[in-house]
Design an enzyme around this catalytic site. Structure first.
Site, short mmCIF file in Angstrom:
data_model
loop_
_atom_site.label_atom_id
_atom_site.label_comp_id
_atom_site.label_asym_id
_atom_site.label_seq_id
_atom_site.Cartn_x
_atom_site.Cartn_y
_atom_site.Cartn_z
N GLU A 6 -20.20 15.25 25.00
CA GLU A 6 -19.62 16.32 24.19
C GLU A 6 -18.75 15.75 23.07
OE1 GLU A 6 -19.94 18.92 22.74
OE2 GLU A 6 -19.22 20.59 23.97
N ILE B 163 -21.24 21.99 21.92
CA ILE B 163 -21.17 21.63 20.51
C ILE B 163 -22.20 20.55 20.19
CG2 ILE B 163 -19.69 20.76 18.65
CD1 ILE B 163 -19.06 23.64 19.69
N THR C 145 -18.58 25.86 33.72
CA THR C 145 -17.66 25.04 34.50
C THR C 145 -16.38 25.82 34.79
OG1 THR C 145 -16.50 24.07 32.63
CG2 THR C 145 -18.52 22.94 33.37
N ASN D 90 -14.55 26.07 31.61
CA ASN D 90 -15.07 27.10 30.71
C ASN D 90 -14.43 28.45 31.05
OD1 ASN D 90 -18.47 25.82 30.81
ND2 ASN D 90 -16.92 25.42 29.27
N GLN E 65 -12.94 20.69 27.08
CA GLN E 65 -13.29 19.58 27.95
C GLN E 65 -13.48 18.27 27.18
OE1 GLN E 65 -15.61 21.00 31.64
NE2 GLN E 65 -16.32 22.31 29.98
N GLY E 66 -14.25 18.31 26.11
CA GLY E 66 -14.51 17.06 25.39
C GLY E 66 -15.00 16.00 26.35
N HIS F 72 -25.13 22.37 29.66
CA HIS F 72 -24.74 22.42 31.07
C HIS F 72 -24.32 23.84 31.46
CE1 HIS F 72 -20.48 22.86 30.13
NE2 HIS F 72 -20.66 21.95 29.19
N ARG G 32 -20.75 17.26 34.40
CA ARG G 32 -21.26 18.63 34.35
C ARG G 32 -22.69 18.69 33.84
NH1 ARG G 32 -17.30 17.68 30.45
NH2 ARG G 32 -17.69 18.40 28.31
#
Length: 183
Positions: free
Chosen positions: A86, A144, A15, A18, A24-25, A12, A63
């Site tokens: 994520e 990830i 954000t 970020n 965020q997970g 993505h 996202r």
């Protein structure tokens, strides 16, 4: 090594979290203007490719879904799969990396997060997803998770998730166990 269908893998766009250095997970944060531009660039890359017979598979997180709406050509049939979400960050979801001290500076935090998913569980989830992919696909996922999918699809041990490379605004092509970054 197991052979997987040809894949194009997108992370993505950037954000708000970020930019703020927040993890965020499973939580979500909106794309920034830069993130929407990165998704548009991914769309330009995909538009230059022959995607006949490809499907589009996206994480259901906001996202990634917004990135898919911007980047994926309308000709792709799009579905959503929670396996592309994520990595779970447990108690650290929403926390700023800076607040985690030294552990917040590298990949170790994904293993150390209290109540988090960790790399071994993520690898199992991504391997099961890859086993179920029925044909060539464009995947829209997260930092990830993208790394883990590409690590497994190139036949590398899961520890290589730290080394395989990442980035926003690019597209990774994985075919025949080989990865190529397209900018």
């Amino acid at each position: 090594m197991r052979s997987f269908p040809e894949l194009y893998v997108l992370r993505h766009g950037e954000t708000v979290w970020n930019v703020e250095g927040r993890l965020q997970g499973g939580l979500d944060s909106a794309l920034t203007a830069r993130g929407r531009a990165q998704a548009a660039r991914q769309g330009e890359i995909l538009a230059s490719l022959e995607l006949y017979g490809f499907s589009g598979i996206c994480s259901p997180q906001g996202r990634a879904a917004e990135t898919a709406r911007i980047a994926l050509p309308e000709v792709l049939k799009l579905s959503y799969d929670p396996a592309l979400r994520e990595i779970g960050m447990g108690d650290w979801a929403g926390k700023a990396r800076a607040d985690l001290g030294d552990v917040g500076k590298g990949f170790d935090l994904y293993e150390a997060a209290p109540g988090g998913e960790g790399f071994t569980a993520l690898a199992r989830r991504c391997a099961a997803f890859l086993e179920g992919v029925q044909g060539p696909a464009v995947l829209v996922t997260h930092g990830i998770t993208s790394r883990m999918i590409r690590t497994l699809a190139t036949g590398q041990p899961i520890e290589m998730v730290r080394e395989i490379g990442g980035g926003q605004g690019c597209v990774y092509h994985v075919a025949g166990g080989v990865q190529k970054r397209i900018d």
